[in-house]
Design a protein around this motif. Structure first.
Motif, PDB file in Angstrom:
ATOM      1  N   LYS A 194       0.836  -1.209   0.000  1.00 17.12           N
ATOM      2  CA  LYS A 194       0.000   0.000   0.000  1.00 17.12           C
ATOM      3  C   LYS A 194       0.869   1.257   0.000  1.00 17.12           C
ATOM      4  N   PHE A 199       3.711   3.865  13.694  1.00 18.08           N
ATOM      5  CA  PHE A 199       2.702   2.811  13.795  1.00 18.08           C
ATOM      6  C   PHE A 199       3.109   1.783  14.860  1.00 18.08           C
ATOM      7  N   ARG A 234       0.468   1.944  19.072  1.00 16.85           N
ATOM      8  CA  ARG A 234      -0.353   0.834  18.594  1.00 16.85           C
ATOM      9  C   ARG A 234      -1.820   0.979  18.971  1.00 16.85           C
ATOM     10  N   GLU A 251      -5.588   5.499  16.349  1.00 18.25           N
ATOM     11  CA  GLU A 251      -6.192   5.254  15.041  1.00 18.25           C
ATOM     12  C   GLU A 251      -5.155   5.511  13.946  1.00 18.25           C
ATOM     13  N   PRO A 252      -5.239   4.776  12.817  1.00 14.66           N
ATOM     14  CA  PRO A 252      -4.253   4.955  11.736  1.00 14.66           C
ATOM     15  C   PRO A 252      -4.125   6.396  11.259  1.00 14.66           C
ATOM     16  N   PRO A 264      -4.660   6.246   4.401  1.00 17.52           N
ATOM     17  CA  PRO A 264      -5.942   5.871   5.024  1.00 17.52           C
ATOM     18  C   PRO A 264      -6.963   5.367   4.005  1.00 17.52           C
ATOM     19  N   GLY A 288      -6.510   1.822   3.412  1.00 16.00           N
ATOM     20  CA  GLY A 288      -6.783   0.962   4.550  1.00 16.00           C
ATOM     21  C   GLY A 288      -5.558   0.458   5.278  1.00 16.00           C
ATOM     22  N   VAL A 289      -4.526   1.266   5.406  1.00 15.45           N
ATOM     23  CA  VAL A 289      -3.337   0.854   6.145  1.00 15.45           C
ATOM     24  C   VAL A 289      -3.692   0.701   7.621  1.00 15.45           C
ATOM     25  N   LYS A 290      -3.309  -0.439   8.221  1.00  7.72           N
ATOM     26  CA  LYS A 290      -3.610  -0.733   9.620  1.00  7.72           C
ATOM     27  C   LYS A 290      -2.321  -1.099  10.353  1.00  7.72           C
ATOM     28  N   HIS A 291      -2.428  -1.197  11.678  1.00  5.59           N
ATOM     29  CA  HIS A 291      -1.271  -1.579  12.473  1.00  5.59           C
ATOM     30  C   HIS A 291      -0.779  -2.969  12.090  1.00  5.59           C
ATOM     31  N   GLU A 292      -1.712  -3.851  11.775  1.00  6.73           N
ATOM     32  CA  GLU A 292      -1.343  -5.230  11.450  1.00  6.73           C
ATOM     33  C   GLU A 292      -0.477  -5.325  10.202  1.00  6.73           C
ATOM     34  N   ASP A 293      -0.622  -4.346   9.307  1.00  3.74           N
ATOM     35  CA  ASP A 293       0.175  -4.374   8.065  1.00  3.74           C
ATOM     36  C   ASP A 293       1.660  -4.168   8.333  1.00  3.74           C
TER      37      ASP A 293
END
Length: 298
Positions: free
Chosen positions: A147, A204, A208, A211-212, A276, A279-284
């Motif tokens: 991403k 990130f 943790r 919010e992203p 955003p 959809g970039v998230k912490h898990e990525d």
């Protein structure tokens, strides 16, 4: 990040305007790409272009393109040469035509590029830009999550298109030096984007529970001072080239000035603002953990 949506809409409108300009007006190719002969003349005082055109027309050189080159004492004459002529003969014809009407300019430079060589340079230049973008995509995809690679390519392509649209709007000559400036803009924009993305990735991992969007906003603000200082010092050099570097590097400096300005903007609003939406998230960005290690954790 609060301004990411207005900035995104502005960039879309700007890109559409640049694409329309490139399709309808196109670029003004320099002798490097179009082929022909270019003669730079220097006059002791300002001269009217209509007078130069009339003198060349009387000498059967009416197809020549005449324009100012920086000041009204510097004139560029560009024409397609005859097959039997060389650069010395063409410059002599131009000087004789102008001296016949009482003008006595100085020939400062003369360049000749064949049509076949010009076409080859145009193709090679387009391939160079394409390979640069492909290389950037591969590099960022390996260094970051995919991403981030999409955001880097979007920002880089945005900067290159805007620089080309600016040259199309003003009708400035697009030659090899300007192409080099566009490629330099791509590299500069990527470097700025990588710096921001590195801080985003670190933030990130540190925040943790946030919010992203808040994480990205924090990272961009942490790098904002560095981005502005770096761009500002680079612009100081480019403005010095623009005002004091002479006509040879005029278009080169214009391309880089526009590229640095738009590159700074895109690294802040486009490269980061698109994350955003993807959809970039912490898990990525969390480092992968081995299942056995997880089982042994208390």
């Amino acid at each position: 990040m609060r301004l990411r949506r207005p900035a995104g809409l502005f960039s879309i409108a700007l890109l559409l305007a640049c694409v329309v300009l490139l399709v309808t007006r196109g670029l003004n190719p320099g002798i490097d790409f179009s082929g022909g002969v270019l003669v730079e003349l220097g006059y002791p005082e300002s001269v009217e272009l209509s007078t130069v055109r009339e003198a060349l027309a009387e000498a059967e050189l009416g197809s020549a393109s005449v324009q100012y080159f920086g000041t009204q004492t510097d004139v560029l004459v560009r024409m397609a040469p005859e097959d039997t002529e060389n650069t010395a003969e063409i410059s002599e014809r131009v000087l004789n035509a102008l001296r016949a009407v009482g003008q006595d300019p100085e020939v400062r430079r003369i360049e000749f590029v064949g049509a076949a060589v010009g076409d080859e340079l145009a193709v090679d230049g387009a391939l160079a830009a394409l390979f640069a973008l492909i290389g950037i995509l591969i590099y960022v995809a390996f260094r970051f999550e995919w991403k981030f690679a999409v955001g880097a390519i979007a920002a880089t392509a945005h900067d290159a298109i805007v620089v080309l649209g600016w040259f199309s709007l003003l009708g400035l000559e697009f030659d090899l030096t300007v192409l080099a400036a566009v490629l330099a803009t791509i590299g500069y924009s990527l470097n700025d984007t990588i710096v921001v993305y590195d801080r985003v990735r670190e933030t990130f991992l540190d925040l943790r529970r946030s919010e992203p969007v808040d994480v990205i906003n924090t990272a961009v603000n942490q790098t904002l001072a560095r981005t502005i200082v770096t761009s500002g010092t680079t612009l100081l050099v480019l403005f010095a080239l623009f005002f004091f570097g002479g006509s040879v590097v005029h278009n080169f400096s214009v391309a880089l000035i526009v590229g640095i300005l738009v590159g700074t903007y895109s690294s802040i609003f486009i490269a980061s603002g698109i994350l955003p939406a993807l959809g970039v998230k912490h898990e990525d960005l969390l480092p992968p953990q081995d299942d056995d290690e997880v089982d042994q954790m208390p």
